[in-house]
Design a protein around this motif. Structure first.
Motif, mmCIF file in Angstrom:
data_model
loop_
_atom_site.group_PDB
_atom_site.id
_atom_site.type_symbol
_atom_site.label_atom_id
_atom_site.label_comp_id
_atom_site.label_asym_id
_atom_site.label_seq_id
_atom_site.Cartn_x
_atom_site.Cartn_y
_atom_site.Cartn_z
ATOM 1 N N SER A 119 0.858 -1.187 0.000
ATOM 2 C CA SER A 119 0.000 0.000 0.000
ATOM 3 C C SER A 119 0.893 1.235 0.000
ATOM 4 C CB SER A 119 -0.912 -0.006 1.231
ATOM 5 O OG SER A 119 -0.158 0.134 2.416
ATOM 6 N N PRO A 120 0.343 2.407 -0.347
ATOM 7 C CA PRO A 120 1.164 3.624 -0.382
ATOM 8 C C PRO A 120 1.902 3.903 0.917
ATOM 9 C CG PRO A 120 -0.926 4.021 -1.467
ATOM 10 C CD PRO A 120 -1.019 2.655 -0.860
ATOM 11 N N MET A 121 1.225 3.702 2.047
ATOM 12 C CA MET A 121 1.841 4.000 3.340
ATOM 13 C C MET A 121 3.133 3.204 3.526
ATOM 14 S SD MET A 121 0.225 3.461 7.134
ATOM 15 C CE MET A 121 1.238 3.607 8.605
ATOM 16 N N TYR A 122 3.108 1.921 3.204
ATOM 17 C CA TYR A 122 4.277 1.075 3.404
ATOM 18 C C TYR A 122 5.288 1.226 2.267
ATOM 19 C CZ TYR A 122 1.417 -0.679 7.119
ATOM 20 O OH TYR A 122 0.646 -0.750 8.247
ATOM 21 N N PHE A 123 4.834 1.677 1.116
ATOM 22 C CA PHE A 123 5.763 2.017 0.042
ATOM 23 C C PHE A 123 6.653 3.180 0.491
ATOM 24 C CE2 PHE A 123 6.643 4.946 -3.496
ATOM 25 C CZ PHE A 123 7.442 4.142 -4.293
ATOM 26 N N PHE A 124 6.034 4.213 1.052
ATOM 27 C CA PHE A 124 6.810 5.359 1.534
ATOM 28 C C PHE A 124 7.657 4.972 2.748
ATOM 29 C CE2 PHE A 124 3.151 7.825 -0.396
ATOM 30 C CZ PHE A 124 3.881 8.229 -1.511
ATOM 31 N N LEU A 125 7.127 4.085 3.594
ATOM 32 C CA LEU A 125 7.878 3.645 4.765
ATOM 33 C C LEU A 125 9.123 2.862 4.356
ATOM 34 C CD1 LEU A 125 8.237 3.299 7.780
ATOM 35 C CD2 LEU A 125 6.618 1.386 7.725
ATOM 36 N N SER A 126 9.002 2.018 3.338
ATOM 37 C CA SER A 126 10.176 1.275 2.871
ATOM 38 C C SER A 126 11.202 2.225 2.248
ATOM 39 C CB SER A 126 9.765 0.192 1.869
ATOM 40 O OG SER A 126 9.131 0.751 0.747
ATOM 41 N N LEU A 175 5.939 10.925 -6.421
ATOM 42 C CA LEU A 175 6.225 11.686 -5.204
ATOM 43 C C LEU A 175 7.553 11.261 -4.589
ATOM 44 C CD1 LEU A 175 2.665 11.770 -3.547
ATOM 45 C CD2 LEU A 175 3.890 13.682 -4.605
ATOM 46 N N ALA A 176 7.808 9.948 -4.585
ATOM 47 C CA ALA A 176 9.083 9.456 -4.064
ATOM 48 C C ALA A 176 10.242 9.972 -4.916
ATOM 49 C CB ALA A 176 9.091 7.929 -4.031
ATOM 50 N N ALA A 177 10.053 9.960 -6.234
ATOM 51 C CA ALA A 177 11.102 10.454 -7.135
ATOM 52 C C ALA A 177 11.361 11.940 -6.917
ATOM 53 C CB ALA A 177 10.702 10.198 -8.594
ATOM 54 N N VAL A 178 10.285 12.714 -6.701
ATOM 55 C CA VAL A 178 10.434 14.148 -6.450
ATOM 56 C C VAL A 178 11.266 14.382 -5.184
ATOM 57 C CG1 VAL A 178 9.180 16.222 -5.716
ATOM 58 C CG2 VAL A 178 8.368 14.912 -7.673
ATOM 59 N N ALA A 179 10.992 13.599 -4.137
ATOM 60 C CA ALA A 179 11.739 13.741 -2.885
ATOM 61 C C ALA A 179 13.232 13.485 -3.111
ATOM 62 C CB ALA A 179 11.186 12.779 -1.830
ATOM 63 N N TRP A 180 13.564 12.412 -3.829
ATOM 64 C CA TRP A 180 14.969 12.078 -4.079
ATOM 65 C C TRP A 180 15.636 13.113 -4.990
ATOM 66 C CZ3 TRP A 180 17.768 8.261 -1.705
ATOM 67 C CH2 TRP A 180 17.039 7.320 -0.962
ATOM 68 N N VAL A 181 14.915 13.604 -5.988
ATOM 69 C CA VAL A 181 15.489 14.587 -6.912
ATOM 70 C C VAL A 181 15.751 15.914 -6.198
ATOM 71 C CG1 VAL A 181 15.007 16.019 -8.947
ATOM 72 C CG2 VAL A 181 14.547 13.559 -9.010
ATOM 73 N N ILE A 182 14.799 16.356 -5.361
ATOM 74 C CA ILE A 182 15.004 17.607 -4.607
ATOM 75 C C ILE A 182 16.220 17.481 -3.693
ATOM 76 C CG2 ILE A 182 14.038 19.098 -2.812
ATOM 77 C CD1 ILE A 182 11.296 18.671 -4.035
ATOM 78 N N GLY A 183 16.355 16.315 -3.059
ATOM 79 C CA GLY A 183 17.523 16.089 -2.211
ATOM 80 C C GLY A 183 18.820 16.167 -2.995
ATOM 81 N N LEU A 184 18.834 15.575 -4.186
ATOM 82 C CA LEU A 184 20.021 15.597 -5.021
ATOM 83 C C LEU A 184 20.356 17.024 -5.464
ATOM 84 C CD1 LEU A 184 22.208 14.030 -6.562
ATOM 85 C CD2 LEU A 184 20.571 13.765 -8.444
ATOM 86 N N VAL A 185 19.345 17.769 -5.886
ATOM 87 C CA VAL A 185 19.563 19.151 -6.343
ATOM 88 C C VAL A 185 20.105 20.016 -5.209
ATOM 89 C CG1 VAL A 185 18.409 21.245 -7.160
ATOM 90 C CG2 VAL A 185 17.841 19.037 -8.188
#
Length: 329
Positions: A72-79, A159-169
């Protein structure tokens, strides 16, 4: 405007001379070198915490992948959070253990650069990811009938990709100016880690640009995401008040309390490091906060989600049951 020279160790004018940051020499991570007994205690604590962090976060990832009920989305983000914490703590703890155990407390310029880049990258990603998880909880509580439509798998990946990309930038933008500072020749970083505030304090040149950059980054990476999280939980609180059933209220509280606890621990420690006042007492206290969010939060995150979440407990018991059955057969 620059960091006070009081933060630098005392020495002669020659020792305080500026050196080129590309020097083959590295840095000294002082940590708590003035308290050898405390360092030995911290070594044991950090080592045990690191091993438990590896086990706990790996377990969360395995449960999220292997158990269909946790798809589920919740556990996808948790992982995602667990994988991030594994990388986050592994980027600094081995070096920290070496420094805590013996007199050798050096780190090469390249090692310091890599550590700074990874810390900014993963720390920023976690700030954004916790905000995304708050949005997920908001939709689950405030828009339950439309949850599956709004939080669909494709959006989760985006959303997960956006989080990782913002961190990289953020890391790409802030790391080079920090490493290009004219560092003092003593190269003594009064911290456990190569972090932006500690490296700015090490500079013998004008740090106005770096301080302004760090202040702007703190607003966009800390203040704005935290504000969005608080707004989300404000809406969740209003929704909970409207629930007549006490059982329903407990259920909502159970699904949100773990995330809110993690947010509180992470943001309070990071804010204490990056938004601390410039005085020796705050600097010394900041070391403990650096240690906590580098070692403590990656350890506590899986514990909080495991202890407070019935679905994760059930999935863990099923995994243990399958392990016992396979041994018997």
């Amino acid at each position: 405007m620059r960091w006070s020279d009081n933060s630098h160790p005392s020495g002669s004018g020659q020792e305080r001379a500026m050196v080129n940051q590309s020097s083959p020499g590295g840095f000294l991570l002082l940590g708590f070198s003035a308290h050898p007994r405390l360092e030995r205690i911290l070594f044991v604590v950090v080592l045990i915490s690191y091993l438990l962090t590896l086990m706990g976060n790996t377990l969360i990832i395995l449960l999220s992948v292997l158990n269909p009920r946790l798809h589920s989305p919740m556990y996808f983000f948790l992982s995602n959070l667990s994988f991030l914490d594994l990388c986050f703590t592994t980027s600094c703890v081995p070096q920290m253990l070496v420094n805590l155990w013996g007199p050798k407390k050096t780190i090469s310029f390249l090692g310091c650069s890599v550590q700074l880049f990874i810390f900014l990258f993963l720390g920023t990603t976690e700030c954004i990811l916790l905000t995304v998880m708050a949005f997920d909880r908001y939709v689950a509580v405030c828009q339950p009938l439309h949850y599956a439509t709004i939080i669909h798998p494709r959006l989760c990946w985006r959303l997960a990709a956006v989080a990782w990309v913002i961190g990289l930038v953020e890391s790409v933008v802030q790391t080079p100016p920090t490493l290009q500072l004219p560092f003092c020749s003593h190269r003594q970083v009064d911290d456990f880690l190569c972090e932006v505030p500690a490296l700015i304090r090490l500079s013998c040149g004008d740090t106005t640009y770096n301080e302004i950059q760090m202040a702007i980054a703190s607003v966009f990476i800390l203040v704005v995401p935290l504000s969005l999280i608080l707004v989300s939980y404000g809406a969740i609180a209003r929704a909970v008040i409207r629930i007549n059933s006490e059982k329903g209220q407990r259920k909502v509280f159970g699904t949100c309390s773990s995330h809110l606890t993690v947010v509180t621990l992470f943001y309070s420690s990071v804010i204490a490091v990056y938004l601390q006042p410039k005085n020796p007492y705050a600097q010394e206290r900041g070391k403990f906060f650096s240690l906590f969010y580098a070692v403590g939060t990656p350890l506590l995150n899986p514990l909080i989600y495991t202890l407070r979440n019935k679905e994760v407990k059930r999935a863990f018991r099923r995994l243990l049951g399958k392990a016992r059955d396979s041994r018997k057969s």
